[in-house]
Design an enzyme around this catalytic site. Structure first.
Site, mmCIF file in Angstrom:
data_model
loop_
_atom_site.group_PDB
_atom_site.id
_atom_site.type_symbol
_atom_site.label_atom_id
_atom_site.label_comp_id
_atom_site.label_asym_id
_atom_site.label_seq_id
_atom_site.Cartn_x
_atom_site.Cartn_y
_atom_site.Cartn_z
ATOM 1 N N ASN A 10 89.315 -19.584 -18.758
ATOM 2 C CA ASN A 10 88.010 -20.244 -18.845
ATOM 3 C C ASN A 10 87.718 -20.459 -20.326
ATOM 4 O OD1 ASN A 10 85.308 -20.925 -18.890
ATOM 5 N ND2 ASN A 10 84.580 -18.949 -18.130
ATOM 6 N N LYS A 12 85.218 -21.930 -21.641
ATOM 7 C CA LYS A 12 83.774 -21.938 -21.929
ATOM 8 C C LYS A 12 83.411 -23.133 -22.822
ATOM 9 C CE LYS A 12 83.700 -17.014 -21.201
ATOM 10 N NZ LYS A 12 83.025 -15.768 -21.380
ATOM 11 N N HIS A 95 79.692 -18.059 -12.278
ATOM 12 C CA HIS A 95 80.066 -17.266 -13.462
ATOM 13 C C HIS A 95 78.832 -16.512 -13.966
ATOM 14 C CE1 HIS A 95 81.285 -16.205 -17.519
ATOM 15 N NE2 HIS A 95 82.518 -16.267 -17.059
ATOM 16 N N GLU A 97 77.639 -16.054 -16.776
ATOM 17 C CA GLU A 97 76.820 -16.774 -17.767
ATOM 18 C C GLU A 97 75.923 -17.801 -17.076
ATOM 19 O OE1 GLU A 97 80.129 -17.751 -20.289
ATOM 20 O OE2 GLU A 97 80.340 -15.604 -20.692
ATOM 21 N N GLU A 167 84.010 -9.927 -11.861
ATOM 22 C CA GLU A 167 83.800 -9.870 -13.299
ATOM 23 C C GLU A 167 82.574 -9.002 -13.601
ATOM 24 O OE1 GLU A 167 85.805 -13.388 -15.379
ATOM 25 O OE2 GLU A 167 83.793 -14.032 -14.851
ATOM 26 N N GLY A 173 83.478 -10.518 -22.470
ATOM 27 C CA GLY A 173 83.314 -10.839 -23.885
ATOM 28 C C GLY A 173 82.909 -9.643 -24.732
ATOM 29 N N SER A 213 87.357 -9.088 -20.439
ATOM 30 C CA SER A 213 88.152 -8.611 -21.574
ATOM 31 C C SER A 213 89.601 -8.313 -21.194
ATOM 32 C CB SER A 213 87.482 -7.403 -22.233
ATOM 33 O OG SER A 213 86.186 -7.759 -22.710
HETATM 34 C C1 PEP Z 1 84.992 -14.783 -18.488
HETATM 35 O O1 PEP Z 1 84.248 -15.455 -19.135
HETATM 36 O O2 PEP Z 1 85.183 -15.093 -17.304
HETATM 37 C C2 PEP Z 1 85.625 -13.629 -19.118
HETATM 38 C C3 PEP Z 1 86.192 -12.752 -18.347
HETATM 39 O O3 PEP Z 1 85.565 -13.532 -20.484
HETATM 40 P P1 PEP Z 1 86.349 -12.476 -21.423
HETATM 41 O O4 PEP Z 1 87.787 -12.502 -21.001
HETATM 42 O O5 PEP Z 1 86.164 -13.004 -22.834
HETATM 43 O O6 PEP Z 1 85.707 -11.161 -21.210
#
Ligand code: PEP
Length: 249
Positions: A10, A12, A95, A97, A167, A173, A213
């Site tokens: 992703n 973003k 997601h 966000e 997630e 992040g 992460s």
């Molecule tokens: C994501 O945005 O779906 C995500 C898992 O981000 P990150 O890998 O940076 O934690």
């Protein structure tokens, strides 16, 4: 039951078209002999550019969101018809966000899921708890609600087009990763929820990705777990040097 690993990036709100094309070119070359299923989800502005590069490869084009309406007076939104037009095959919905910054609720996400399915897309439905929800012992309840509500009125014939991405919001992040054991426990629980909704066969087949992460040095331990079938990768998906080792773990 054997399930194929599905590794998705992703991107973003990152990358100009030139940067997106350049990363896509690197990934097509590096992943051409990769054993798993792959997807990249660039910003809307780069979808067409990226599709021109990955078309015919083993990398699928994903979008990061879509509108809940087919078309019309919805300033600033992007419709499923427009996504289909530029080669998108899979849409990431719910997601964290979108849920927490843009206040998307389960009902809105469910409308998007059903519209995406109606138009022939596959869907990655993201679920996951906030830190305070985990600390209050509500991680399972939150994931259950987001799964059940997100899939409301999705029929048994369509469940094979759904991937769930677990997630935990506190791991996205932040550099903090759920332990493989903690992640696997929630994945197993989500699989149980799917079994209650769609039966044991569908639950055995559904792909449940972990996101939060994921990095080259933690991917193997996560993927070794029984119920973890892939990864949705944010930060580490922005460079070939970190995404390729994850994709080829
Ligand atoms: C994501 O945005 O779906 C995500 C898992 O981000 P990150 O890998 O940076 O934690």
């Amino acid at each position: 039951m054997a399930r194929n690993y599905f590794i998705a990036g992703n991107w973003k709100m990152h990358k100009t078209r030139a940067e997106a094309a350049s990363l896509s070119l690197e990934l097509v070359a590096a992943l051409k002999n990769g054993k798993h299923k792959y997807l990249v989800a660039p910003s809307f502005t780069s979808l067409e550019t990226v599709f021109a590069v990955i078309k015919g490869s083993n990398i699928i084009l994903g979008a990061q969101n879509c509108a809940a309406e087919e078309q019309g007076a919805h300033t600033g939104e992007v419709s499923v018809l427009q996504l289909k037009d530029v080669g998108v095959q899979t849409i990431i919905l719910g997601h964290s966000e979108r849920r927490h910054i843009y206040k998307e609720d389960d009902e809105l996400i469910n409308r998007k899921v059903r519209l995406a399915l109606k138009h022939g897309f596959d869907v990655i439905l993201c679920v996951g708890e906030l830190l305070e929800e985990r600390e209050a012992g509500k991680a399972e309840a939150v994931c259950k609600r987001q799964t059940v509500e997100g899939l409301k009125d999705v029929g048994a014939a369509d469940i094979s087009r759904i991937t769930i991405a677990y997630e935990p919001v506190w791991a996205i992040g932040t550099g903090k990763t759920a332990t493989p054991e903690d992640a696997d426990a929630i994945h197993a629980y989500i699989r149980k929820v799917i079994s209650e909704l769609y039966g044991a066969d569908a639950a055995g087949k559904i792909i449940i990705q972990y996101g939060g992460s994921v990095k080259p040095d933690n991917v193997a331990a996560l993927m070794a777990k029984e119920n973890i079938d892939g990864a949705l990768v944010g930060g580490a998906a922005l460079k070939a040097e970190t995404f390729v080792p994850i994709a080829k773990f």
